[in-house]
Design an enzyme around this catalytic site. Structure first.
Site, PDB file in Angstrom:
ATOM      1  N   ASP A  23       5.510 -19.006 -68.360  1.00  0.00           N
ATOM      2  CA  ASP A  23       4.206 -19.650 -68.248  1.00  0.00           C
ATOM      3  C   ASP A  23       3.028 -18.671 -68.288  1.00  0.00           C
ATOM      4  OD1 ASP A  23       5.875 -21.758 -67.760  1.00  0.00           O
ATOM      5  OD2 ASP A  23       5.084 -22.232 -65.777  1.00  0.00           O
ATOM      6  N   GLN A  39       4.146 -15.435 -66.212  1.00  0.00           N
ATOM      7  CA  GLN A  39       5.346 -15.413 -65.396  1.00  0.00           C
ATOM      8  C   GLN A  39       6.342 -14.393 -65.944  1.00  0.00           C
ATOM      9  OE1 GLN A  39       6.592 -17.255 -62.378  1.00  0.00           O
ATOM     10  NE2 GLN A  39       4.394 -16.838 -62.340  1.00  0.00           N
ATOM     11  N   ASP A 137       1.439 -24.445 -59.044  1.00  0.00           N
ATOM     12  CA  ASP A 137       0.663 -24.204 -60.265  1.00  0.00           C
ATOM     13  C   ASP A 137      -0.820 -24.560 -60.110  1.00  0.00           C
ATOM     14  OD1 ASP A 137       3.267 -23.801 -61.114  1.00  0.00           O
ATOM     15  OD2 ASP A 137       3.373 -25.674 -62.235  1.00  0.00           O
ATOM     16  N   GLU A 188       3.649 -30.288 -64.274  1.00  0.00           N
ATOM     17  CA  GLU A 188       3.458 -28.873 -63.962  1.00  0.00           C
ATOM     18  C   GLU A 188       2.191 -28.338 -64.629  1.00  0.00           C
ATOM     19  OE1 GLU A 188       7.691 -26.882 -63.126  1.00  0.00           O
ATOM     20  OE2 GLU A 188       7.373 -27.258 -65.261  1.00  0.00           O
ATOM     21  N   TRP A 278      11.868 -25.667 -71.643  1.00  0.00           N
ATOM     22  CA  TRP A 278      12.745 -25.507 -70.489  1.00  0.00           C
ATOM     23  C   TRP A 278      14.154 -26.034 -70.733  1.00  0.00           C
ATOM     24  CZ3 TRP A 278      12.294 -21.928 -67.273  1.00  0.00           C
ATOM     25  CH2 TRP A 278      11.057 -21.475 -66.856  1.00  0.00           C
TER      26      TRP A 278
END
Length: 479
Positions: A23, A39, A137, A188, A278
């Site tokens: 991310d 990330q 987040d 998210e 994902w």
């Protein structure tokens, strides 16, 4: 040194020298630099750029501590030192999720030296977990009308809004999400920002964007957006709750958030996303590195068919990478495939295509033998598509070790009464990004073609398509 020359290594997208990038985080513009945090296995990786093209990798910015790993979040410039952390000067504040033993809470860190060194706030977390499994987040903006900071944070399949005067003490304001849009999985990486409609600054609408985690309904992770009103406390959706607007019709654009504090004289709202999914986050056939960011995109709202829609266009800075183009004047293609006198691995292409009666037309990208990635349109079905079923390597597995159905065809409805289509595309060593009709519909997809798959073809089936103009620009490597 072989770094950035490896097989499938993207040549004009940001990717990590080694390790796993996911991310985008902490995106902010300050003192002539764009900061791109990301990330990096429970930490914040860090890169900076002056043009959103060429990046300098810096040391890890935020590392795990006694409160846990450092998950996704944002960064802002505290221009007026509302936090009291900068002795009356301006400074950078990062707002992020701490994660430890299943508990997620929101914390801050600050930097007094343009993001090189970071100190975590001694009173973290600034927003303790309110009893939710999914609470992460944070994205923070300055809301001018109320003179407050506003924070939007993921809260399972909805978002929560908070407000603050100092970035430290936060007050819960409202919740949005019940009965709104897709609830296929957890929401998210929310983002919230205003945009003018058709460039009219007197008519502003607010965009609320959320990514949706891995799920069976969409066969992977995806993202959606809402357009409406926001008063600093509550978001009101303009659309019926059951209506869903997808951000990207490919499968590899996730966790997109926009840069904070871009100069007012620039005026753009720019974002980018993690170019993966994902369903198969780190199973790419790449050595030493995994993951990359999409190209940065400038955002706008345009009214089409009576509805306000989000448009994404590649930033103008990308034109600086262009080399001498290949150009093709108007050509009629009737039930045939025409190989163009161009070969390349990383390039930009543009085309305007018209027709009277044709079943399907488009581009065949990264071709060699039976390999090709198809990008085109079927007027008979009003369907745009990006087809990677024959794009090359597809032996990719999901997190459970099962085949991830990587070799897929992606489709999106697109009604065209004018019988004209504009396509702009960006092809890199292992990606394709399509922007149709000035970015009103977008496809982002990873591909893993064989090294020799360098050709480009145009085609039409079931009639005639007129490729009024085709231009292809080789793009220089940013490395």
């Amino acid at each position: 040194m072989s770094t950035y020359k490896e097989s499938y290594r993207l040549q004009y997208h940001l990717s990590p020298p080694t390790g796993q990038m996911s991310d985008p985080n902490g995106m902010v513009f300050y003192k002539d630099e764009y900061h791109q945090f990301y990330q990096y296995t429970g930490k914040w990786g860090h890169a900076v750029s002056r043009d959103l093209l060429h990046w300098e990798h810096l040391p890890i910015a935020l590392a795990p501590d006694e409160l846990g790993d450092i998950w996704s979040g944002c960064a802002v410039v505290d221009w007026k030192d509302t936090s009291g952390l900068f002795g009356g000067e301006a400074g950078l504040v990062a707002i992020f999720t701490h994660f430890k033993e299943g508990l997620q809470s929101q914390s801050i860190a600050y930097s007094k030296d343009s993001g090189r060194e970071w100190e975590k706030y001694a009173g973290n977390p600034v927003i303790p977990n309110p009893g939710l499994k999914d609470f992460r987040d944070p994205k923070v903006i300055w809301h001018e009308e109320t003179g407050k900071w506003v924070l939007v944070v993921s809260a399972d399949k909805r978002v929560h809004f908070y407000s603050s005067l100092d970035l430290i003490q936060w007050k819960f304001e409202s919740e949005f999400g019940e009965g709104q849009g897709s609830h296929a999985a957890v929401w998210e990486c929310p983002d919230l920002f205003p945009l003018p409609v058709d460039g009219n600054t007197e008519k502003l609408k607010w965009v609320l964007h959320v990514s949706i985690g891995d799920n069976e309904e969409t066969d992977g992770s995806t993202a959606q957006y809402f357009v409406g009103e926001f008063d600093g406390r509550t978001f009101v959706n303009d659309w019926p709750g059951e209506q869903v607007r997808w951000t990207d019709y490919g499968q590899d654009f996730y966790a997109a958030v926009s840069y904070s504090d871009i100069l007012q004289e620039d005026g753009r709202r720019i974002w980018l996303g993690w170019m993966s999914n994902w369903k198969y986050p780190f199973d790419a056939p790449t050595e030493s590195w995994k993951g990359a960011m999409s190209i940065p995109r400038s955002l706008a709202l345009h009214k089409e068919e009576g509805e306000v829609r989000l448009a994404q266009l590649p930033i103008k800075e990308l034109e600086l990478l262009r080399e001498a183009p290949f150009k093709l004047n108007a050509v009629n293609i009737t039930d045939e495939t025409l190989a163009l006198d161009f070969e390349g691995e990383h390039y930009e292409f543009e085309a305007i295509i018209t027709w009277q009666c044709v079943q399907e037309f488009g581009f065949r990208l990264r071709t060699y033998g039976s390999e090709a990635t198809l990008a085109g349109f079927s007027p008979a079905e009003n369907l745009l598509f990006l087809d990677r079923t024959k794009s090359g390597f597809a032996d990719i597995y999901d997190r459970s070790g099962n085949p991830a159905r990587f070799n897929k065809r992606f489709e999106a409805s697109r009604f065209r009464s004018s019988k004209q289509l504009k396509i702009r595309g960006y092809v890199d060593a292992s990606s394709v990004e399509l922007f149709v009709d000035d970015g009103l519909q977008v496809f982002t997809s990873l591909i893993y073609p064989s090294p020799g798959s360098l050709g480009v073809e145009i085609y039409a089936a079931g009639g005639t398509a007129v490729f009024e103009r085709v231009e292809i620009y080789p793009l220089k490597s940013i490395w």
